[in-house]
Scaffold this active site. Structure first.
Site, PDB file in Angstrom:
ATOM      1  N   GLY A  82      -1.007   0.105  -4.508  1.00 48.51           N
ATOM      2  CA  GLY A  82       0.322   0.480  -5.425  1.00 48.51           C
ATOM      3  C   GLY A  82       1.303   0.613  -4.549  1.00 48.51           C
ATOM      4  N   GLU A 103      -3.494   2.698   5.131  1.00 40.36           N
ATOM      5  CA  GLU A 103      -2.980   1.529   4.033  1.00 40.36           C
ATOM      6  C   GLU A 103      -2.765   0.343   4.877  1.00 40.36           C
ATOM      7  OE1 GLU A 103      -1.745   4.339  -0.001  1.00 40.36           O
ATOM      8  OE2 GLU A 103      -0.419   3.661   1.714  1.00 40.36           O
TER       9      GLU A 103
HETATM   10  C1  5RP Z   1      -0.248   6.372  -0.969  1.00 42.87           C
HETATM   11  C2  5RP Z   1       0.774   5.302  -1.511  1.00 42.87           C
HETATM   12  C3  5RP Z   1       0.617   4.697  -2.893  1.00 42.87           C
HETATM   13  O1  5RP Z   1       0.474   3.450  -2.968  1.00 42.87           O
HETATM   14  C4  5RP Z   1       2.027   5.138  -3.657  1.00 42.87           C
HETATM   15  O2  5RP Z   1       2.379   6.361  -3.485  1.00 42.87           O
HETATM   16  C5  5RP Z   1       2.019   4.590  -5.008  1.00 42.87           C
HETATM   17  O3  5RP Z   1       1.299   5.634  -5.840  1.00 42.87           O
HETATM   18  P1  5RP Z   1       1.114   5.575  -7.273  1.00 42.87           P
HETATM   19  O4  5RP Z   1       0.401   4.316  -7.499  1.00 42.87           O
HETATM   20  O5  5RP Z   1       0.565   6.941  -7.518  1.00 42.87           O
HETATM   21  O6  5RP Z   1       2.954   5.808  -7.983  1.00 42.87           O
HETATM   22  O7  5RP Z   1       1.333   4.631  -0.671  1.00 42.87           O
HETATM   23  O8  5RP Z   1       0.110   6.837   0.310  1.00 42.87           O
END
Ligand code: 5RP
Length: 220
Positions: A82, A103
């Site tokens: 995401g 990530e």
């Molecule tokens: C975590 C991230 C996530 O991808 C980002 O925060 C999006 O999160 P969500 O899908 O809960 O909106 O970078 O470090």
């Protein structure tokens, strides 16, 4: 559809990008969690996954999906994750969940990066979402001062949060990011910064964006 239903729809759509018989990379956060739950339905078609956080590794394992250490793996076919924001070039701000460093490592190692999001995440200019940077604890005040001096914005220490790597997060508020690649490199050059949440040098290859009308496929 609710936002969670949109996240689930886009997670389902991402299954098409899973390459059979390979090891895939899996991101972190609520949208990635929906993806992991969907992935469980086709788990026997892949060899396993590399996780971008301890939380993701635990969720994958709870579904019986084998989790590989990145050092055991020579190729990751696709990384699915995401985002907090994406612009139209598929430059991203990530790290709302604090997993930005792992990530970015898994995204960079993967042949293809498929980003999955609901349509609230698409923006014209990055920066409304505070930009996270992971910092070595002893350098946090120095990095704060350097950010204010050389970049601007308002860096705030994320309270009571330690990353999977034992570090701290500064969230930089009030940025208007018109040159994401340049800012990504500039932040990485501050001593004490481990990495930052801009994914512009390694942006997404495809953005799957869920709205009430369905899932759009966006390419830069
Ligand atoms: C975590 C991230 C996530 O991808 C980002 O925060 C999006 O999160 P969500 O899908 O809960 O909106 O970078 O470090």
């Amino acid at each position: 559809m609710t936002q969670d239903e949109l996240k689930n729809e886009v997670a389902k759509a991402a299954l098409k990008y899973v390459v059979p018989e390979t090891i895939i990379g899996v991101g972190t956060g609520s949208t990635a969690n929906f993806f992991i739950d969907q992935l469980a339905t086709i788990k026997d078609s892949i060899r396993g996954a590399v996780a971008s956080s301890i939380e993701t590794a635990n969720r994958l394992k709870s579904h019986g999906i084998h989790v590989f250490d990145l050092n055991e793996v020579s190729e990751i076919s696709v990384y699915i994750d995401g985002t907090d924001e994406s612009n139209h070039d598929l430059n991203l701000i990530k790290g709302g969940g604090g997993a930005l460093t792992r990530e970015k490592i898994v995204a960079t190692t993967s042949k293809q990066f498929v980003c999955i999001a609901d349509d609230s995440k698409l923006v014209d200019i990055l920066g409304k979402f505070p930009l996270p940077i992971e910092v070595i604890p002893m350098a946090s005040n120095y990095v704060k001062r350097e950010v204010v001096k050389s970049i601007g914005g308002n860096p705030i220490l994320r309270e009571e949060f330690t990353t999977d790597n034992g570090n701290l997060i500064l969230d930089i508020h009030d940025l208007n990011i018109d040159s994401p690649k340049a800012l990504e490199s500039q932040l990485n050059n501050i001593v004490g910064v481990v990495t930052n949440g801009l994914f512009a040098c390694r942006s997404a290859d495809i953005l799957l964006l869920a709205s009430q009308e369905g899932v759009d496929i966006i390419e830069p």
